[in-house]
Write a protein that holds these residues in place. Structure first.
Motif, PDB file in Angstrom:
ATOM      1  N   SER A  27       0.805  -1.223   0.233  1.00 54.24           N
ATOM      2  CA  SER A  27       0.041  -0.006   0.012  1.00 54.24           C
ATOM      3  C   SER A  27       0.774   1.286  -0.052  1.00 54.24           C
ATOM      4  O   SER A  27       1.893   1.254   0.102  1.00 54.24           O
ATOM      5  CB  SER A  27      -0.889   0.104   1.271  1.00 54.24           C
ATOM      6  OG  SER A  27      -0.070   0.114   2.532  1.00 54.24           O
ATOM      7  N   HIS A  28       0.307   2.416  -0.265  1.00 54.88           N
ATOM      8  CA  HIS A  28       0.959   3.620  -0.140  1.00 54.88           C
ATOM      9  C   HIS A  28       1.722   3.899   1.297  1.00 54.88           C
ATOM     10  O   HIS A  28       2.876   4.231   1.220  1.00 54.88           O
ATOM     11  CB  HIS A  28       0.034   4.777  -0.450  1.00 54.88           C
ATOM     12  CG  HIS A  28       0.780   6.317  -0.446  1.00 54.88           C
ATOM     13  ND1 HIS A  28       1.159   6.852   0.576  1.00 54.88           N
ATOM     14  CD2 HIS A  28       1.269   6.796  -1.510  1.00 54.88           C
ATOM     15  CE1 HIS A  28       1.740   7.826   0.269  1.00 54.88           C
ATOM     16  NE2 HIS A  28       1.805   7.989  -1.120  1.00 54.88           N
ATOM     17  N   ARG A 219      -8.726  -2.561  -1.322  1.00 56.06           N
ATOM     18  CA  ARG A 219      -7.976  -1.551  -0.792  1.00 56.06           C
ATOM     19  C   ARG A 219      -6.874  -1.095  -1.927  1.00 56.06           C
ATOM     20  O   ARG A 219      -7.155   0.310  -2.245  1.00 56.06           O
ATOM     21  CB  ARG A 219      -7.794  -1.300   0.628  1.00 56.06           C
ATOM     22  CG  ARG A 219      -8.788  -1.332   1.401  1.00 56.06           C
ATOM     23  CD  ARG A 219      -8.381  -1.144   2.900  1.00 56.06           C
ATOM     24  NE  ARG A 219      -7.869  -2.324   3.631  1.00 56.06           N
ATOM     25  CZ  ARG A 219      -8.776  -3.234   4.140  1.00 56.06           C
ATOM     26  NH1 ARG A 219      -9.924  -3.000   4.395  1.00 56.06           N
ATOM     27  NH2 ARG A 219      -8.107  -4.295   4.777  1.00 56.06           N
ATOM     28  N   ASN A 223      -7.762   2.361  -3.866  1.00 55.38           N
ATOM     29  CA  ASN A 223      -6.758   3.491  -3.683  1.00 55.38           C
ATOM     30  C   ASN A 223      -5.493   3.886  -4.657  1.00 55.38           C
ATOM     31  O   ASN A 223      -5.198   4.830  -4.660  1.00 55.38           O
ATOM     32  CB  ASN A 223      -6.215   3.358  -2.201  1.00 55.38           C
ATOM     33  CG  ASN A 223      -7.410   3.249  -1.282  1.00 55.38           C
ATOM     34  OD1 ASN A 223      -8.499   3.901  -1.197  1.00 55.38           O
ATOM     35  ND2 ASN A 223      -7.273   2.554  -0.110  1.00 55.38           N
ATOM     36  N   GLU A 224      -5.133   2.604  -4.928  1.00 54.30           N
ATOM     37  CA  GLU A 224      -3.860   2.576  -5.886  1.00 54.30           C
ATOM     38  C   GLU A 224      -4.055   2.502  -7.520  1.00 54.30           C
ATOM     39  O   GLU A 224      -3.501   3.301  -8.182  1.00 54.30           O
ATOM     40  CB  GLU A 224      -2.841   1.614  -5.441  1.00 54.30           C
ATOM     41  CG  GLU A 224      -2.561   1.540  -3.956  1.00 54.30           C
ATOM     42  CD  GLU A 224      -2.236   2.665  -3.318  1.00 54.30           C
ATOM     43  OE1 GLU A 224      -1.719   3.845  -4.055  1.00 54.30           O
ATOM     44  OE2 GLU A 224      -2.106   2.800  -2.252  1.00 54.30           O
TER      45      GLU A 224
END
Length: 388
Positions: A27-28, A219, A223-224
């Motif tokens: 994830s970020h 997610r 989100n990405e």
């Protein structure tokens, strides 16, 4: 928003010397920690995310937003992009493609591309669903759909499904789940934000038996990668604790329950998991899921010739849906045959009669189009076969 802490390794934990440490799947937030590990400024995490999930780079060499010296340091530390790759492709006469997706440990899992979908989203109350209804009515262009796997094999043992014959081999990681999607998007040059794409987590495996990794993948994709959760649907065989957790998620796909029978006796015959959670327990769990405006719960119903496709079964389904008390629709699926499975396809007249009974009772009922039957790509046919 949860972080999937239970199933992702810590970036800072030293791996075995020979282990590959995949960047894809982070994830970020995790990419930010990685940047700090290599003493990089915070903006490098944004660049890494852009490269991995939007630009779809598949190797460190292609990650040219990072200085070569940093890439060399990453490689020395065991990092690679590590995105799953398409190892083999099978193409149906109807344009559907089935892929064997290779993972780092030499396993394969199946993913399906349906260039015109299968009408599964129709009537579910989402933007994608309304588009499908208009398409069906007007005979226009369907959105493409990717069918995604969450496990290699499956432990649920539905008697009409070829995947059940594999048993459970292992869970997929978030990167392996999301990586299927990105690999297919890359193959077909899909432009997120311009091309309409739907995701259905209805491939190999039971998503709610790999809950943390599945939701981490969702997610990542939201989100990405940039795919709206309203364009995703997850199907469960009825894992009550998973449904209850799902009800609390702030970001979640639409929900589909694989019902496949109108009473517990028939459902236990075709889905042994009913012995653990009966239909009443499933309905109680589903009522806890907060629906978005206009959203409907989807009940998936595989029609098995002479087993669950008779008028009395349709009447029982009508009563079940009404008692559920939620906005709902029913997706009917004429069983897709497979070797060694002791069922028969329903007669077309039985399918039509079943659908019309539900519609007459005021329940939206849609027939999912079979896609890719000739290459073992249709619902219930995924078994890692190398046959075309």
């Amino acid at each position: 928003m949860t972080s999937g802490r239970n199933n992702l390794y810590s970036i800072l934990d030293a791996p075995e010397p020979q282990a590959i440490r995949p960047l894809f799947g982070l994830s970020h937030q995790q990419l930010t920690v990685l940047s700090q590990e290599f003493s990089l400024p915070a903006y490098r995490a944004r660049q890494l995310s852009q490269a991995l999930y939007r630009d779809r780079v598949d190797s460190l060499e292609a990650l040219t937003t990072l200085p070569q010296s940093v890439r060399e340091q990453m490689r020395a530390a065991g990092y690679e992009v590590g995105r799953p790759r398409i190892a083999e492709t099978f193409r149906s006469v109807d344009g559907t493609e089935r892929y064997l997706i290779a993972t780092a440990d030499g396993q394969t899992v199946e993913t399906v591309w349906m260039p015109e979908g299968d009408d599964g989203e129709a009537g579910d109350g989402s933007e994608a669903g309304e588009e499908e209804v208009l398409t069906i009515e007007q005979g226009g262009h369907h959105d493409a759909t990717i069918c995604v796997s969450s496990q290699i094999g499956c432990a649920v043992n539905c008697q009409f499904c070829l995947t059940a014959k594999l048993g459970i081999i292992r869970n997929l990681t978030p990167g392996e789940i999301a990586g299927q999607v990105v690999a297919v998007l890359d193959r077909h040059k899909v432009r997120i934000g311009r091309d309409r794409i739907n995701l259905v987590f209805m491939g190999m495996g039971e998503p709610f038996l790999n809950y943390d990794a599945f939701m981490d993948a969702v997610r990542l994709l939201v989100n990405e990668v940039g795919i709206a959760e309203s364009r995703m649907t997850v199907s469960t065989s009825g894992i009550v604790p998973g449904i209850e957790r799902f009800a609390t998620e702030p970001v979640r796909p639409k929900l589909a329950l694989s019902l496949n029978a109108s009473n517990d006796a028939v459902r236990e015959q075709v889905m042994p998991i009913t012995r653990k959670w009966d239909i009443a327990a499933l309905m109680d769990a589903i009522r806890k899921v907060p629906l978005r405006p206009r959203e409907r719960v989807t009940f998936e119903y595989v029609l098995l010739g002479g087993v669950n496709d008779q008028p009395e079964h349709a009447s029982e389904v009508i009563r079940l849906v009404r008692r559920c008390g939620l906005p709902a629709k029913v997706n009917l699926i004429a069983w897709n045959p497979g070797p060694g499975i002791p069922y028969t396809m329903p007669a077309p007249a039985s399918v039509e009669r079943f659908q019309q009974a539900l519609i007459a009772a005021g329940i939206p009922a849609f027939l999912r189009r079979p896609r890719g039957r000739d290459i073992y790509a249709a619902c219930g046919q995924l078994k890692r076969t190398v046959e075309a």
